[in-house]
Design an enzyme around this catalytic site. Structure first.
Site, PDB file in Angstrom:
ATOM      1  N   TYR A   1      51.230  32.429  -1.321  1.00 51.16           N
ATOM      2  CA  TYR A   1      49.984  31.662  -1.307  1.00 51.16           C
ATOM      3  C   TYR A   1      49.681  31.210  -2.728  1.00 51.16           C
ATOM      4  O   TYR A   1      49.700  32.012  -3.651  1.00 51.16           O
ATOM      5  CB  TYR A   1      48.835  32.527  -0.775  1.00 51.16           C
ATOM      6  CG  TYR A   1      47.496  31.822  -0.726  1.00 51.16           C
ATOM      7  CD1 TYR A   1      47.271  30.784   0.183  1.00 51.16           C
ATOM      8  CD2 TYR A   1      46.456  32.177  -1.587  1.00 51.16           C
ATOM      9  CE1 TYR A   1      46.033  30.136   0.235  1.00 51.16           C
ATOM     10  CE2 TYR A   1      45.236  31.534  -1.545  1.00 51.16           C
ATOM     11  CZ  TYR A   1      45.020  30.510  -0.629  1.00 51.16           C
ATOM     12  OH  TYR A   1      43.807  29.870  -0.576  1.00 51.16           O
TER      13      TYR A   1
ATOM     14  N   ASP B  51      53.173  32.066 -10.544  1.00 53.35           N
ATOM     15  CA  ASP B  51      51.771  32.120 -10.132  1.00 53.35           C
ATOM     16  C   ASP B  51      51.312  33.565 -10.260  1.00 53.35           C
ATOM     17  O   ASP B  51      51.543  34.392  -9.381  1.00 53.35           O
ATOM     18  CB  ASP B  51      51.619  31.610  -8.697  1.00 53.35           C
ATOM     19  CG  ASP B  51      50.155  31.632  -8.243  1.00 53.35           C
ATOM     20  OD1 ASP B  51      49.297  32.090  -9.034  1.00 53.35           O
ATOM     21  OD2 ASP B  51      49.880  31.198  -7.115  1.00 53.35           O
TER      22      ASP B  51
ATOM     23  N   LYS C  48      41.526  35.308 -10.988  1.00 60.94           N
ATOM     24  CA  LYS C  48      41.137  36.692 -10.692  1.00 60.94           C
ATOM     25  C   LYS C  48      40.782  37.483 -11.969  1.00 60.94           C
ATOM     26  O   LYS C  48      39.751  37.229 -12.557  1.00 60.94           O
ATOM     27  CB  LYS C  48      42.206  37.353  -9.821  1.00 60.94           C
ATOM     28  CG  LYS C  48      42.324  36.532  -8.504  1.00 60.94           C
ATOM     29  CD  LYS C  48      43.065  37.131  -7.361  1.00 60.94           C
ATOM     30  CE  LYS C  48      42.833  36.269  -6.119  1.00 60.94           C
ATOM     31  NZ  LYS C  48      44.016  35.730  -5.477  1.00 60.94           N
TER      32      LYS C  48
HETATM   33  C1  LIG Z   1      44.083  34.196  -5.044  1.00 58.66           C
HETATM   34  C2  LIG Z   1      45.305  33.440  -5.339  1.00 58.66           C
HETATM   35  C3  LIG Z   1      45.291  32.048  -5.542  1.00 58.66           C
HETATM   36  C4  LIG Z   1      44.073  31.208  -5.337  1.00 58.66           C
HETATM   37  O1  LIG Z   1      43.041  31.518  -6.218  1.00 58.66           O
HETATM   38  P1  LIG Z   1      41.539  31.066  -5.842  1.00 58.66           P
HETATM   39  O2  LIG Z   1      40.757  31.489  -7.025  1.00 58.66           O
HETATM   40  O3  LIG Z   1      41.197  31.791  -4.576  1.00 58.66           O
HETATM   41  O4  LIG Z   1      41.561  29.594  -5.650  1.00 58.66           O
HETATM   42  C5  LIG Z   1      46.463  31.435  -5.941  1.00 58.66           C
HETATM   43  N1  LIG Z   1      47.586  32.137  -6.104  1.00 58.66           N
HETATM   44  C6  LIG Z   1      47.653  33.465  -5.899  1.00 58.66           C
HETATM   45  C7  LIG Z   1      48.935  34.204  -6.143  1.00 58.66           C
HETATM   46  C8  LIG Z   1      46.518  34.157  -5.492  1.00 58.66           C
HETATM   47  O5  LIG Z   1      46.595  35.471  -5.260  1.00 58.66           O
END
Ligand SMILES: *Cc1c(COP(=O)(O)O)cnc(C)c1O
Length: 428
Positions: A142, A237, A265
Site C-alpha cells: 500500500y 516507501d 507517520k
Molecule cells: C500509511 C501508509 C501510506 C499512506 O500514508 P497516509 O498518511 O495514510 O496517506 C503510504 N505508504 C505506506 C507504506 C503506509 O504505511
C-alpha cells in the site's frame, strides 16, 4: 445503546460508513467501532469510559504512545507562537536536518501533509527524472490512495494492472505493473518485457499493509541491482518503517541505499506530515529549484514540525530502539506460544517494534500466502480481545506496533488475554 453506538449512528448519517478512513469502521471484524474520548500512554479510552491497551498506535505514528509529555509540551509551545505561517520557519530546517542525520540517503527532502502525498510526488519526480512512465509495485503493498497505486496484479506476473477501485482511469492503472513481493524473477521478467520504460520500483521494504511480511535476505539487494541495471529508480516507501524498524529505518536495517524515500507517520509524531527525499541531483528537480511541480498550503506546518522533532528527539535516547525491540520480541514469542499451546496454526513476525500475526500454517512470503490466513478466526479473536481490554487492528491484514509506553506488564497482560481469547474464539 452506549455512547459509541449513538455516535456511530449519527456518524453514518453524515460521514460515509461513519468514518474518515475505511478500516476504522470495523467491517472486517464485525461489531461497532468505539469512539475515542482521550488517549494517554499505551491506552485509549472510549466515549463510554472503557480503556483499551492499544496496539494500533494511530496506525504507526505513535512510537512514544499517546500524548507523550515531551511532544505535548513541544506542540503547546509551538502553537502559542502561531500555527501556520505561509512562510518558512526554523522548525522545517531542523526537522529536515534531523531526518537526514538518521537517513543519510535523503540528501535533500520536501515535507508534505501525508504519506499519500509523499508517494505521489516521489513517483512524479521519478517519471520526470527518467523520462519513463511505468512504475512497478508489489501485490499487497500500500502506497496511499493515489490513483496509480490502487492497482493489484492479475493472475500472471506480467499482467498489466487493473484498477482496484471505480474512478481510477484504466489508462492510468495500466501504467502500474505489479509483481509478487519477494519474487526477483517476476521483477526481472517485467524489466525484460518493458525495456527502458520502467521509471521506478516502489516497495514497502517490510510489508505492513497486508499484515507483516519481512523480505527474504536476497530480495532488496536484487531489487537494487535490477534497478541499476535497467536505469530505474528504487523508491523505498518507508512511511511505516521509517524510524520504526531501526533508528534509520528499513534502509539502515537492510543496508540498502534507495534513490528516493517516502516518509510519514512517525516523522510527524501523530500530526499530518509526510516527506519525500533522496539523491540531491533528483531533489533539485523539484520546484522552485527545478521544473517538477509540487506544493502545499500547510506543508511544513510549525506545530506538526515541532511534534515530529520532539518525537524523533525522544527516540534518540540511548537504548531506545533496543528496549522497544526486546519488548516486541517478548510479545511475539508469547503470542506464538499461546497459539502453539492451543494448536492454532499461527505465523508471528516482527522487525523492531513492528509486528504481525497470521492464523495460517503456511510461511507468509507474499500477498497470496497472506490470503490463506483464517480471517473469521481473526475476527473472533479481535472481538474477544476487545472485550478483554486489548485493541488489535480491526483487520487480519494490518501490521501492529509496540510503543515505548507499553510496559512488560502490558505485554504479559496481552499474552494472557490472547490465551483466553483463543479459547473463546475456538469454542465458538
Ligand atoms: C500509511 C501508509 C501510506 C499512506 O500514508 P497516509 O498518511 O495514510 O496517506 C503510504 N505508504 C505506506 C507504506 C503506509 O504505511
Amino acid at each position: 445503546m452506549n455512547r459509541s453506538s449513538e455516535l456511530f449512528t449519527r456518524a453514518k448519517d453524515v460521514l460515509p460508513g461513519g468514518v474518515n478512513s475505511p478500516v476504522r469502521a470495523f467491517r472486517a471484524v464485525g461489531g461497532t467501532p468505539f469512539f475515542v474520548a482521550r488517549a494517554e500512554g499505551a491506552r485509549l479510552t472510549d466515549a463510554d469510559g472503557t480503556s483499551y491497551l492499544d496496539y494500533v498506535c494511530s496506525w504507526g505514528p505513535l512510537i512514544l504512545g499517546h500524548a507523550h509529555p515531551a511532544v505535548l509540551e513541544a506542540v503547546r509551545s509551538a502553537a502559542a507562537r502561531g500555527w501556520s505561517y505561509g512562510a518558512p520557519c526554523e522548525a522545517e530546517v531542523e526537522l529536515a536536518e534531523a531526518v537526514r542525520r538518521r537517513m543519510p540517503s535523503l540528501e535533500m527532502l520536501r515535507f508534505v501533509n501525508s504519506g499519500t502525498e509523499a508517494t505521489m510526488a516521489a513517483v512524479r519526480l521519478a517519471r520526470a527524472a527518467t523520462g519513463r512512465e511505468l512504475i512497478l509495485k508489489f501485490d499487497g503493498c500500500y502506497h496511499g490512495h493515489a490513483d496509480g497505486f490502487l492497482v493489484k496484479a492479475g493472475s500472471g506476473v506480467a499482467t498489466l494492472g487493473l484498477p482496484d477501485s471505480p474512478g481510477v482511469p484504466a489508462g492510468l492503472a495500466s501504467l502500474t505493473l505489479t509483481a509478487p513481493f519477494n519474487d526477483v524473477a517476476a521483477v526481472e521478467e517485467l524489466f525484460r518485457r518493458h525495456p527502458d520504460a520502467i521509471a521506478a520500483v516502489i516497495v514497502e521494504p517490510y510489508v505492513g499493509n497486508v499484515g507483516f511480511i519481512p523480505p527474504d535476505p536476497a530480495f532488496h539487494p536484487a531489487l537494487r541491482a535490477a534497478c541499476d541495471r535497467h536505469g530505474a529508480l528504487l523508491i523505498f516507501d518507508e512511511v511505516m518503517t521509517g524510524f520504526r524498524v531501526a533508528p534509520g529505518g528499513a534502509q539502515q536495517r537492510l543496508g540498502i541505499r534507495p534513490d528516493l524515500t517516502t516518509l510519514g507517520k512517525i516523522v510527524g509524531g501523530g500530526f499530518p506530515v509526510g516527506a519525500y527525499g533522496g539523491r540531491a541531483d533528483l531533489m533539485r528537480r523539484i520546484a522552485p529549484e527545478g521544473p517538477v511541480y509540487q506544493a502545499g498550503t500547510l506543508s511544513g506546518n510549525p506545530v506538526a514540525m515541532a511534534a515530529g522533532l520532539a518525537t524523533l528527539g525522544e527516540t534518540e535516547h540511548a537504548g531506545f530502539y533496543e528496549a522497544l525491540e526486546a519488548r516486541t520480541q517478548r510479545l511475539v514469542r508469547g503470542l506464538e506460544q499461546a497459539a502453539r499451546g492451543r494448536d492454532v496454526p499461527a505465523r508471528v513476525g516482527s522487525a523492531g517494534s513492528m509486528w504481525g500475526l497470521y492464523f495460517t500454517e503456511r510461511p507468509v512470503r507474499n500477498y497470496a500466502d497472506a490470503k490463506t490466513a483464517d480471517t473469521a478466526l481473526y475476527a473472533r479473536v479481535h472481538r474477544a480481545l476487545l472485550a478483554r481490554g486489548v485493541f488489535f487492528a480491526p483487520s487480519a491484514f494490518e501490521a501492529a506496533f509496540v510503543s515505548s509506553a507499553h510496559t512488560d506488564a502490558d505485554i504479559d497482560f496481552t499474552i494472557a488475554q490472547l490465551d483466553a481469547a483463543l479459547d473463546e474464539a475456538r469454542a465458538h
